[in-house]
Design a protein around this motif. Structure first.
Motif, PDB file in Angstrom:
ATOM      1  N   GLY A 102     -15.774   8.445 -56.195  1.00 47.02           N
ATOM      2  CA  GLY A 102     -15.044   9.050 -56.887  1.00 47.02           C
ATOM      3  C   GLY A 102     -15.137  10.736 -56.944  1.00 47.02           C
ATOM      4  O   GLY A 102     -14.614  11.292 -57.710  1.00 47.02           O
ATOM      5  N   GLY A 103     -15.989  11.142 -56.024  1.00 40.04           N
ATOM      6  CA  GLY A 103     -16.255  12.445 -56.008  1.00 40.04           C
ATOM      7  C   GLY A 103     -15.351  13.339 -55.014  1.00 40.04           C
ATOM      8  O   GLY A 103     -15.838  14.653 -54.516  1.00 40.04           O
ATOM      9  N   ASP A 104     -14.075  12.810 -54.539  1.00 39.34           N
ATOM     10  CA  ASP A 104     -13.258  13.419 -53.603  1.00 39.34           C
ATOM     11  C   ASP A 104     -11.985  14.182 -54.356  1.00 39.34           C
ATOM     12  O   ASP A 104     -11.085  14.811 -53.814  1.00 39.34           O
ATOM     13  N   CYS A 105     -12.029  13.995 -55.638  1.00 39.52           N
ATOM     14  CA  CYS A 105     -10.905  14.767 -56.588  1.00 39.52           C
ATOM     15  C   CYS A 105      -9.472  14.270 -56.013  1.00 39.52           C
ATOM     16  O   CYS A 105      -8.653  14.706 -56.044  1.00 39.52           O
ATOM     17  N   GLY A 106      -9.489  13.097 -55.530  1.00 40.05           N
ATOM     18  CA  GLY A 106      -8.213  12.349 -55.116  1.00 40.05           C
ATOM     19  C   GLY A 106      -7.898  12.802 -53.550  1.00 40.05           C
ATOM     20  O   GLY A 106      -6.700  12.652 -53.269  1.00 40.05           O
ATOM     21  N   LEU A 107      -8.625  13.676 -52.915  1.00 42.51           N
ATOM     22  CA  LEU A 107      -8.228  14.140 -51.788  1.00 42.51           C
ATOM     23  C   LEU A 107      -8.556  13.422 -50.262  1.00 42.51           C
ATOM     24  O   LEU A 107      -7.306  13.619 -49.611  1.00 42.51           O
ATOM     25  N   MET A 108      -9.196  12.689 -50.546  1.00 45.09           N
ATOM     26  CA  MET A 108      -9.686  11.944 -49.500  1.00 45.09           C
ATOM     27  C   MET A 108      -8.459  11.032 -48.594  1.00 45.09           C
ATOM     28  O   MET A 108      -8.612  11.113 -47.411  1.00 45.09           O
ATOM     29  N   PRO A 109      -7.776  10.398 -49.512  1.00 48.18           N
ATOM     30  CA  PRO A 109      -6.652   9.724 -48.653  1.00 48.18           C
ATOM     31  C   PRO A 109      -5.617  10.564 -47.949  1.00 48.18           C
ATOM     32  O   PRO A 109      -5.337  10.279 -46.849  1.00 48.18           O
ATOM     33  N   ASP A 110      -5.382  11.893 -48.661  1.00 43.43           N
ATOM     34  CA  ASP A 110      -4.635  12.782 -47.821  1.00 43.43           C
ATOM     35  C   ASP A 110      -5.415  13.250 -46.402  1.00 43.43           C
ATOM     36  O   ASP A 110      -4.619  13.532 -45.638  1.00 43.43           O
ATOM     37  N   ILE A 111      -6.660  13.524 -46.770  1.00 39.63           N
ATOM     38  CA  ILE A 111      -7.312  14.208 -45.712  1.00 39.63           C
ATOM     39  C   ILE A 111      -7.479  13.035 -44.468  1.00 39.63           C
ATOM     40  O   ILE A 111      -7.060  13.605 -43.313  1.00 39.63           O
ATOM     41  N   LEU A 112      -7.727  11.737 -44.600  1.00 38.58           N
ATOM     42  CA  LEU A 112      -7.954  10.791 -43.561  1.00 38.58           C
ATOM     43  C   LEU A 112      -6.684  10.494 -43.022  1.00 38.58           C
ATOM     44  O   LEU A 112      -6.541  10.321 -41.892  1.00 38.58           O
ATOM     45  N   ALA A 113      -5.280  10.535 -43.751  1.00 33.59           N
ATOM     46  CA  ALA A 113      -4.315  10.111 -43.206  1.00 33.59           C
ATOM     47  C   ALA A 113      -3.780  11.474 -42.071  1.00 33.59           C
ATOM     48  O   ALA A 113      -3.149  10.932 -41.002  1.00 33.59           O
TER      49      ALA A 113
END
Length: 286
Positions: A102-113
């Protein structure tokens, strides 16, 4: 002076940590006399006294305290170099990314894609761990890069890029005395139990992930001041209230100092671009 060997550093660290030649020798699997001679030779080569020895005890000199810190760093750097070389020598390269649940501020899906379609990308392994482990995993070669929060992280030996700056909110049970407030100050939270991010359960209320934190808050055992992005993970029985005078938190991307492969560079580039789009509230399509 000839370059010191890692064995000499390991001998000194053992003695400095044990402060007892007999225990250090046992730890190293050596006899005590050769260990004592090795430390004496080390001091002569360096031209400085590292240990004060009496018949009753061994203590570190000021020079010894400095050398202990630097020796640990040097040995850790050697271990990290071995791990990175071993991983680089595998048939299929991979990028290991470490983060707190939960420590990605919701960014990880965008980064990985976006990273997935970069020409320099390699497969990514996500490792979830507690807050206090992440920087160490990057330094010692178990991870290539990680998402950290700048204010509570030792960044020694790391390069980093700032991604997002967030205001903070307090997470409260729905029936808490402050739950209906539009905002609160830190003074309003005086006397409240605050959990800390740690695996050490002997020092107050400890949590290792957002799920644990929210469970303690829901049970009325604690309240928690956290980055505002936690709203996206909020349970139905909890509320978030802005904390007007809490210092904003900074989410950073960190990697080993001086270490920048093409795959890592692509990940840093992708992450910073995704974060910039988030700050401007624009969708990121890579």
């Amino acid at each position: 002076m000839d370059r010191l060997q890692t064995r000499e550093l390991a001998f000194f660290v053992a003695v400095a940590e044990e402060l007892h030649f007999g225990r250090a020798a046992e730890r190293l699997g050596l006899a005590q006399p050769p260990l004592s001679r090795a430390i004496s030779r080390l001091e002569r080569r360096m031209g400085v006294l590292l240990l004060e020895r009496t018949s009753r005890r061994v203590t570190l000199t000021p020079a010894g305290e400095v050398f202990l810190t630097e020796s640990r760093r040097a040995l850790d750097a050697v271990d990290a170099a071995v791990r990175r070389a071993q991983r680089a020598g595998r048939p299929a390269a991979r990028l290991v990314v470490v983060m707190k649940p939960g420590g990605d501020c919701g960014l990880m899906p965008d980064i990985l894609a976006a990273y997935d379609v970069d020409p320099d990308a390699v497969p990514v392994d996500i490792v979830l761990c507690s807050a206090h482990e992440r920087a160490g995993m990057i330094r010692d070669g178990r991870a290539d890069v990680g998402l950290l929060h700048r204010s509570n992280t030792d960044l020694t030996g790391l390069d980093f890029a700032e991604l997002l700056i967030e205001d903070q909110v307090v997470v409260l049970p729905h029936n808490h005395r402050l739950a209906s407030r539009v905002s609160v100050s830190l003074a309003d939270l005086t006397g409240e139990t605050m959990p800390h991010w740690s695996a050490d359960t002997t020092n107050g209320l400890s949590v290792q992930d957002v799920g644990q934190l929210m469970q303690f808050v829901a049970l009325g055992r604690a309240v928690a001041v956290v980055p505002a992005s936690v709203r996206g993970q909020l349970r139905a029985d909890l509320v978030c209230v802005p904390v007007t005078d809490a210092e904003p938190t900074t989410l950073i991307l960190a990697w080993p100092q001086g270490h920048r492969t093409s795959a890592l560079a692509a990940f840093v580039r992708t992450a910073t671009t995704a974060a910039a789009h988030r700050q401007t509230k624009q969708p990121y399509r890579g």
